[in-house]
Design a protein around this motif. Structure first.
Motif, PDB file in Angstrom:
ATOM      1  N   ILE B  25       2.351   8.398   3.863  1.00 33.23           N
ATOM      2  CA  ILE B  25       2.165   7.445   4.956  1.00 33.23           C
ATOM      3  C   ILE B  25       3.307   6.440   4.939  1.00 33.23           C
ATOM      4  O   ILE B  25       3.531   5.766   3.934  1.00 33.23           O
ATOM      5  CB  ILE B  25       0.836   6.672   4.816  1.00 33.23           C
ATOM      6  N   PRO B  35      -1.060  -1.031   9.923  1.00 31.80           N
ATOM      7  CA  PRO B  35      -2.116  -0.951   8.923  1.00 31.80           C
ATOM      8  C   PRO B  35      -1.535  -0.812   7.524  1.00 31.80           C
ATOM      9  O   PRO B  35      -0.374  -0.431   7.350  1.00 31.80           O
ATOM     10  CB  PRO B  35      -2.873   0.316   9.313  1.00 31.80           C
ATOM     11  N   GLU B  57     -19.818   4.578   5.524  1.00 30.00           N
ATOM     12  CA  GLU B  57     -19.180   5.886   5.675  1.00 30.00           C
ATOM     13  C   GLU B  57     -18.090   6.119   4.630  1.00 30.00           C
ATOM     14  O   GLU B  57     -17.469   7.172   4.608  1.00 30.00           O
ATOM     15  CB  GLU B  57     -18.524   6.008   7.061  1.00 30.00           C
ATOM     16  N   VAL B  58     -17.819   5.123   3.807  1.00 23.63           N
ATOM     17  CA  VAL B  58     -16.763   5.262   2.801  1.00 23.63           C
ATOM     18  C   VAL B  58     -17.374   5.144   1.413  1.00 23.63           C
ATOM     19  O   VAL B  58     -18.477   4.645   1.246  1.00 23.63           O
ATOM     20  CB  VAL B  58     -15.676   4.175   2.996  1.00 23.63           C
ATOM     21  N   ASP B  62     -12.042   6.270  -2.124  1.00 16.18           N
ATOM     22  CA  ASP B  62     -11.413   6.659  -0.856  1.00 16.18           C
ATOM     23  C   ASP B  62     -10.114   5.882  -0.645  1.00 16.18           C
ATOM     24  O   ASP B  62     -10.049   4.676  -0.894  1.00 16.18           O
ATOM     25  CB  ASP B  62     -12.357   6.349   0.330  1.00 16.18           C
ATOM     26  N   LEU B  65      -6.889   3.298   5.502  1.00 14.97           N
ATOM     27  CA  LEU B  65      -5.952   2.463   6.252  1.00 14.97           C
ATOM     28  C   LEU B  65      -6.714   1.286   6.818  1.00 14.97           C
ATOM     29  O   LEU B  65      -7.797   1.450   7.377  1.00 14.97           O
ATOM     30  CB  LEU B  65      -5.319   3.261   7.405  1.00 14.97           C
ATOM     31  N   ASN B  87     -16.047  -2.022   9.270  1.00 11.14           N
ATOM     32  CA  ASN B  87     -15.569  -1.835  10.630  1.00 11.14           C
ATOM     33  C   ASN B  87     -14.067  -2.101  10.771  1.00 11.14           C
ATOM     34  O   ASN B  87     -13.448  -1.688  11.750  1.00 11.14           O
ATOM     35  CB  ASN B  87     -16.336  -2.754  11.584  1.00 11.14           C
ATOM     36  N   ASP B  88     -13.476  -2.812   9.812  1.00 12.07           N
ATOM     37  CA  ASP B  88     -12.038  -3.072   9.864  1.00 12.07           C
ATOM     38  C   ASP B  88     -11.226  -1.954   9.232  1.00 12.07           C
ATOM     39  O   ASP B  88      -9.995  -2.022   9.204  1.00 12.07           O
ATOM     40  CB  ASP B  88     -11.728  -4.402   9.170  1.00 12.07           C
ATOM     41  N   ILE B  89     -11.913  -0.948   8.691  1.00 14.36           N
ATOM     42  CA  ILE B  89     -11.198   0.214   8.160  1.00 14.36           C
ATOM     43  C   ILE B  89     -10.927   1.168   9.311  1.00 14.36           C
ATOM     44  O   ILE B  89     -11.828   1.522  10.073  1.00 14.36           O
ATOM     45  CB  ILE B  89     -12.019   0.911   7.060  1.00 14.36           C
ATOM     46  N   LEU B  90      -9.658   1.579   9.461  1.00 10.30           N
ATOM     47  CA  LEU B  90      -9.285   2.432  10.583  1.00 10.30           C
ATOM     48  C   LEU B  90      -9.588   3.904  10.310  1.00 10.30           C
ATOM     49  O   LEU B  90     -10.111   4.609  11.165  1.00 10.30           O
ATOM     50  CB  LEU B  90      -7.793   2.273  10.875  1.00 10.30           C
ATOM     51  N   ALA B  91      -9.232   4.352   9.109  1.00 10.72           N
ATOM     52  CA  ALA B  91      -9.351   5.778   8.826  1.00 10.72           C
ATOM     53  C   ALA B  91      -9.288   5.994   7.330  1.00 10.72           C
ATOM     54  O   ALA B  91      -8.799   5.145   6.572  1.00 10.72           O
ATOM     55  CB  ALA B  91      -8.215   6.549   9.511  1.00 10.72           C
ATOM     56  N   VAL B  92      -9.809   7.149   6.905  1.00  9.18           N
ATOM     57  CA  VAL B  92      -9.696   7.583   5.519  1.00  9.18           C
ATOM     58  C   VAL B  92      -8.535   8.571   5.452  1.00  9.18           C
ATOM     59  O   VAL B  92      -8.436   9.466   6.296  1.00  9.18           O
ATOM     60  CB  VAL B  92     -11.003   8.249   5.050  1.00  9.18           C
ATOM     61  N   VAL B  93      -7.669   8.398   4.460  1.00 11.88           N
ATOM     62  CA  VAL B  93      -6.536   9.301   4.274  1.00 11.88           C
ATOM     63  C   VAL B  93      -6.945  10.362   3.260  1.00 11.88           C
ATOM     64  O   VAL B  93      -7.358  10.036   2.155  1.00 11.88           O
ATOM     65  CB  VAL B  93      -5.300   8.525   3.766  1.00 11.88           C
ATOM     66  N   GLU B  94      -6.850  11.622   3.637  1.00  9.54           N
ATOM     67  CA  GLU B  94      -7.332  12.692   2.746  1.00  9.54           C
ATOM     68  C   GLU B  94      -6.188  13.563   2.218  1.00  9.54           C
ATOM     69  O   GLU B  94      -5.125  13.625   2.813  1.00  9.54           O
ATOM     70  CB  GLU B  94      -8.335  13.546   3.505  1.00  9.54           C
TER      71      GLU B  94
END
Lengths: 94, 94, 94, 94, 94, 94, 94
Positions: B25, B35, B57-58, B62, B65, B87-94
């Motif tokens: 990233i 982010p 959800e996390v 994890d 971003l 809610n301020d987490i944009l996405a999980v990087v896998e």
């Protein structure tokens, strides 16, 4: 304790800098909002706040982190306290 | 871990620039909000937040971003952490 | 794809100007907000967002119009992406 | 039509001044907001928008009045369209 | 009538100053917001507006007071009308 | 009475200064908002206002305190009235 | 008592500085908002306020802390009172 907070409010006592050091929390001097450590001395009953069910997740004696810009300060029997809403508590320090 | 976040909050540790490069990233230097990558070290219980059911959800470990302008920074045992809402987490990087 | 967006977020890749011309969409140079065309590369699970049930209406591969002022840009493996909420997508181009 | 609007959005095509005159609608030149006449060319599916059930009350071919300051303009196959939410439509002209 | 208002909107025709005098309503020249008298010429169907059930309480022919700063003006067949939401009507004059 | 207020609105008539003195209410000249005393002359039906059930708690003839900055003034048959929402009434004077 | 507050409002009488000292509450002179001590002299019925069920948690005679910037002041029979909403009361002093 002579103050009974209403609703989802809690009464907290800020911990001094020395005690902050003991518990291992050091608050950095950055430009971002810095939380403060405090001990909870009274907890409101929760219930329906603004039409929403609020359950209290903290109890008397909990060490908590909260934003130093939130809440209202009162002095009682020579000691200073802060009255804040539970939602303004960031985390419990264990 | 010594901090137990309340509600839908999570405690995250920002990843250093080198680690960011490893995971592939790269955050561009544009004028838009950029982010930051971080690893989750503690997750609140979720539940009814502001009268709304929030499911976490996390999970711890994890890579996520998040906006570097959100959250509150704390330093603990010499390490810096950030407390943010899920809610301020944009996405999980896998 | 290495990013898994949370909640109602989607990851999109902006389409270049030439591709925009091919699909027949020309964005006028007026003073009003101009949408951009993009392709969806990852879709969050939806679910209860801010206490409201959100069903995802788009899927990977959809060409969509979105406001270029919404979302957060990330660069991954040398490619630039934008993370936006489904609600910021105006329409699917078919 | 190549654009499928999402949620409660509709795609409209503004009617020219002559057509406006034919249908008998004259928009006054006052200082107040003046609506514009348009024809609907595509209607989103409605459904749960922002957690609220929205039923579409307009259909393709309807002549409608809408605020010229609302919506987003796109040009497609040489024609200009506007994407607006149904709630920004004031009335159907019959 | 050629305009069918959507949702909770109504189409009204402002009453002239003479008619205002006849019905006994005189609008004072104070600095506060002054309502205007009008007659209703078309009423929307009501229903679920912004996710809330709205029942129309006015009918065609009602004389009403409304804020002159609310609504959108249209001219149709040489006559001027205003489209407002029912909630902007203050009272029915009987 | 010739005005029928809609929804949760009520029509009130401000009481003159002399009458204010008789009922024992004196409004202080402080910098804070000062309420005014009035008598209710018409009460709306209540019901679902903005999607919420509103029950009218006041009746014609009640003396009430209200903020003088709220409501809309109308003059009818030579008398001045104010149309306000029930929620802007602070208290009933008994 | 001659004032019956509506909804979730309560009528309070500010306690003088001497009485404040007796009860042990001293309000610090900091730059933050400082609460005031008062005694409740009338309590509204509660019920559905803004569409939400509000249960009154205070009763006549309670000593309470409230923000001195909230509420509306009235003078009655030579005494000054403040009308505030229950939600503006921080805590009951016991």
């Amino acid at each position: 304790m002579k103050i009974r907070p209403l609703g989802d409010r809690v009464v907290i006592k800020r911990l001094e800098a020395e005690e902050t050091t003991k518990s291992g929390i050091v608050l950095p001097g950055s430009a971002k909002e810095r939380p403060q450590e405090a001990e909870i001395v009274a907890v409101g009953p929760g219930g329906v706040i603004d039409g929403k069910e609020v359950k209290m997740e903290v109890k008397v004696g909990d060490k908590v982190l909260f934003s130093k810009y939130s809440g209202t300060e009162v002095k009682m029997d020579g000691e200073e306290y802060t009255i804040i809403r539970q939602n303004d508590i960031l985390a419990v320090v264990e």
